[in-house]
Enzyme design. Structure first.
Site, PDB file in Angstrom:
ATOM      1  N   TYR A  39      30.265  28.472  48.269  1.00 19.29           N
ATOM      2  CA  TYR A  39      31.599  28.675  47.667  1.00 19.29           C
ATOM      3  C   TYR A  39      32.481  27.455  47.940  1.00 19.29           C
ATOM      4  O   TYR A  39      33.108  26.909  47.027  1.00 19.29           O
ATOM      5  CB  TYR A  39      32.238  29.948  48.227  1.00 19.29           C
ATOM      6  CG  TYR A  39      33.632  30.205  47.685  1.00 19.29           C
ATOM      7  CD1 TYR A  39      33.816  30.606  46.361  1.00 19.29           C
ATOM      8  CD2 TYR A  39      34.762  30.014  48.481  1.00 19.29           C
ATOM      9  CE1 TYR A  39      35.089  30.823  45.856  1.00 19.29           C
ATOM     10  CE2 TYR A  39      36.032  30.230  47.988  1.00 19.29           C
ATOM     11  CZ  TYR A  39      36.192  30.633  46.675  1.00 19.29           C
ATOM     12  OH  TYR A  39      37.457  30.844  46.167  1.00 19.29           O
ATOM     13  N   SER A  82      41.058  25.952  46.429  1.00 18.71           N
ATOM     14  CA  SER A  82      41.135  26.956  47.494  1.00 18.71           C
ATOM     15  C   SER A  82      41.418  26.221  48.798  1.00 18.71           C
ATOM     16  O   SER A  82      41.245  25.000  48.876  1.00 18.71           O
ATOM     17  CB  SER A  82      39.786  27.673  47.588  1.00 18.71           C
ATOM     18  OG  SER A  82      39.718  28.482  48.741  1.00 18.71           O
TER      19      SER A  82
HETATM   20  P1  NDP Z   1      39.690  38.042  40.869  1.00 14.93           P
HETATM   21  O1  NDP Z   1      38.301  38.480  41.142  1.00 14.93           O
HETATM   22  O2  NDP Z   1      40.755  39.063  40.879  1.00 14.93           O
HETATM   23  O3  NDP Z   1      39.759  37.221  39.523  1.00 14.93           O
HETATM   24  C1  NDP Z   1      38.698  36.398  39.091  1.00 14.93           C
HETATM   25  C2  NDP Z   1      38.822  36.249  37.596  1.00 14.93           C
HETATM   26  O4  NDP Z   1      37.765  35.413  37.147  1.00 14.93           O
HETATM   27  C3  NDP Z   1      38.712  37.570  36.866  1.00 14.93           C
HETATM   28  O5  NDP Z   1      39.668  37.603  35.854  1.00 14.93           O
HETATM   29  C4  NDP Z   1      37.314  37.531  36.275  1.00 14.93           C
HETATM   30  O6  NDP Z   1      37.330  38.250  35.050  1.00 14.93           O
HETATM   31  C5  NDP Z   1      37.179  36.033  36.025  1.00 14.93           C
HETATM   32  N1  NDP Z   1      35.789  35.610  35.854  1.00 14.93           N
HETATM   33  C6  NDP Z   1      34.749  35.711  36.708  1.00 14.93           C
HETATM   34  N2  NDP Z   1      33.626  35.234  36.141  1.00 14.93           N
HETATM   35  C7  NDP Z   1      33.977  34.811  34.900  1.00 14.93           C
HETATM   36  C8  NDP Z   1      33.273  34.231  33.829  1.00 14.93           C
HETATM   37  N3  NDP Z   1      31.967  33.976  33.886  1.00 14.93           N
HETATM   38  N4  NDP Z   1      33.949  33.944  32.690  1.00 14.93           N
HETATM   39  C9  NDP Z   1      35.276  34.200  32.603  1.00 14.93           C
HETATM   40  N5  NDP Z   1      35.990  34.741  33.572  1.00 14.93           N
HETATM   41  C10 NDP Z   1      35.345  35.049  34.722  1.00 14.93           C
HETATM   42  O7  NDP Z   1      39.987  36.922  41.966  1.00 14.93           O
HETATM   43  P2  NDP Z   1      41.167  35.826  42.128  1.00 14.93           P
HETATM   44  O8  NDP Z   1      42.288  36.115  41.252  1.00 14.93           O
HETATM   45  O9  NDP Z   1      41.383  35.718  43.569  1.00 14.93           O
HETATM   46  O10 NDP Z   1      40.405  34.513  41.657  1.00 14.93           O
HETATM   47  C11 NDP Z   1      40.993  33.544  40.848  1.00 14.93           C
HETATM   48  C12 NDP Z   1      40.654  32.176  41.382  1.00 14.93           C
HETATM   49  O11 NDP Z   1      41.301  31.993  42.646  1.00 14.93           O
HETATM   50  C13 NDP Z   1      39.168  31.919  41.633  1.00 14.93           C
HETATM   51  O12 NDP Z   1      38.840  30.620  41.192  1.00 14.93           O
HETATM   52  C14 NDP Z   1      39.049  32.000  43.147  1.00 14.93           C
HETATM   53  O13 NDP Z   1      37.967  31.269  43.629  1.00 14.93           O
HETATM   54  C15 NDP Z   1      40.387  31.409  43.552  1.00 14.93           C
HETATM   55  N6  NDP Z   1      40.824  31.697  44.919  1.00 14.93           N
HETATM   56  C16 NDP Z   1      41.091  32.971  45.317  1.00 14.93           C
HETATM   57  C17 NDP Z   1      41.460  33.243  46.619  1.00 14.93           C
HETATM   58  C18 NDP Z   1      41.658  34.634  47.115  1.00 14.93           C
HETATM   59  O14 NDP Z   1      41.767  34.829  48.337  1.00 14.93           O
HETATM   60  N7  NDP Z   1      41.755  35.632  46.255  1.00 14.93           N
HETATM   61  C19 NDP Z   1      41.666  32.142  47.591  1.00 14.93           C
HETATM   62  C20 NDP Z   1      41.402  30.842  47.050  1.00 14.93           C
HETATM   63  C21 NDP Z   1      41.006  30.633  45.764  1.00 14.93           C
HETATM   64  P3  NDP Z   1      36.099  39.010  34.361  1.00 14.93           P
HETATM   65  O15 NDP Z   1      35.318  39.681  35.462  1.00 14.93           O
HETATM   66  O16 NDP Z   1      36.790  39.952  33.432  1.00 14.93           O
HETATM   67  O17 NDP Z   1      35.336  37.954  33.631  1.00 14.93           O
END
Ligand code: NDP
Length: 243
Positions: free
Chosen positions: A154, A141
């Site tokens: 975070y 990130s």
């Molecule tokens: P979303 O919340 O849309 O996606 C997060 C994903 O992680 C979902 O598919 C969720 O699926 C999955 N997830 C959460 N907990 C678990 C778990 N215990 N096991 C398996 N899967 C899990 O957010 P983003 O797409 O934004 O996030 C993706 C990555 O990008 C993350 O690492 C986030 O920190 C990073 N990021 C995002 C930014 C942003 O502004 N959006 C900026 C910088 C980094 P489910 O709930 O079905 O398990």
């Protein structure tokens, strides 16, 4: 180099960046094996990809659970015969001020954002070493680079992902490439679990000018499409003009 016929495992693929990456890679001819906890979403994404001529399969996966992640990688191996890359992307961001002592949320971020990535490495690295090739891509990130109020834990997890990625790059030699994808604010479901109204409101404001998840997916494809001798160690992609 293209991603055509590459087998790519993606965690956190039920929404946001993981979903956009799965869809883009499938459009480009990769075989994608997606994991997350929400089966309805995984099923819908997989069906859409396959109906549109792509190749996709899913496995319900909680990245906190080591066996789940091993099962996901084995599912890719059993279905498509190899694992060219894993995108350790699952993450959570329940922001809060430290003085609120939301210890369960701290632990959740440590478990999903750090241990989840380590579980992905543990599951994929031996397979890639045996194959003699592989690419491990982790989601960092802009918070891997700077800390802001409410994001201490975070950012701590994302600094850790950056350190782990760099250590893995140094250790993994010629067979396994390592890339850190570091997005800025992106329009996804991340942070929907923030309970403090002011923090949630601030994020909503930032989201108004957020990047599309497709932009981040393109950076994953960029890293994957480089020739063998080119190692893209990090892609930092953020909205123009942000400090
Ligand atoms: P979303 O919340 O849309 O996606 C997060 C994903 O992680 C979902 O598919 C969720 O699926 C999955 N997830 C959460 N907990 C678990 C778990 N215990 N096991 C398996 N899967 C899990 O957010 P983003 O797409 O934004 O996030 C993706 C990555 O990008 C993350 O690492 C986030 O920190 C990073 N990021 C995002 C930014 C942003 O502004 N959006 C900026 C910088 C980094 P489910 O709930 O079905 O398990």
């Amino acid at each position: 180099m293209t991603v055509q016929d590459k087998v790519i495992v993606i965690t956190g693929a039920s929404s946001g960046i993981g979903r956009a990456t799965a869809e883009l890679l499938a459009e480009k001819g990769a075989k994608v094996v997606i994991g997350a906890r929400r089966e309805d979403s995984l099923k819908e994404i997989t069906e859409n990809i396959n109906e549109n001529g792509g190749a996709s399969s899913y496995q319900v996966t909680d990245v906190v659970n080591k066996e789940d992640v091993e099962n996901l990688v084995n599912h890719a191996l059993n279905t498509y015969g190899k694992v060219d890359a894993i995108f350790n992307n699952a993450g959570v961001m329940p922001l809060s001020n430290l003085e609120k002592l939301k210890i369960d949320d701290w632990n959740k971020m440590i478990d999903v954002n750090i241990k989840g990535v380590l579980n992905g490495i543990a599951a994929a690295l031996p397979v890639m070493q045996k194959q003699g090739h592989g690419h491990i891509i982790n989601t960092g990130s802009t918070a891997s680079h700077h800390v802001a109020p409410t994001a201490a834990v975070y950012a701590g997890t994302k600094y850790a992902v950056k350190a782990i990625s760099e250590g893995l790059r140094q250790e993994s030699g010629k067979d396994v490439k390592v890339t850190l994808i570091s997005p800025g604010v992106t329009d996804t479901e991340l942070g929907n679990d923030i309970t403090d109204e002011n923090i949630a409101g601030g994020l909503k404001e930032q989201r108004k000018s957020a990047l599309s998840p497709r932009v981040i997916a393109e950076s994953v494809v960029y890293a994957l499409e480089q020739p063998d001798h080119v190692d893209v160690s990090e892609v930092l992609v953020r909205e123009r003009g942000l400090g």
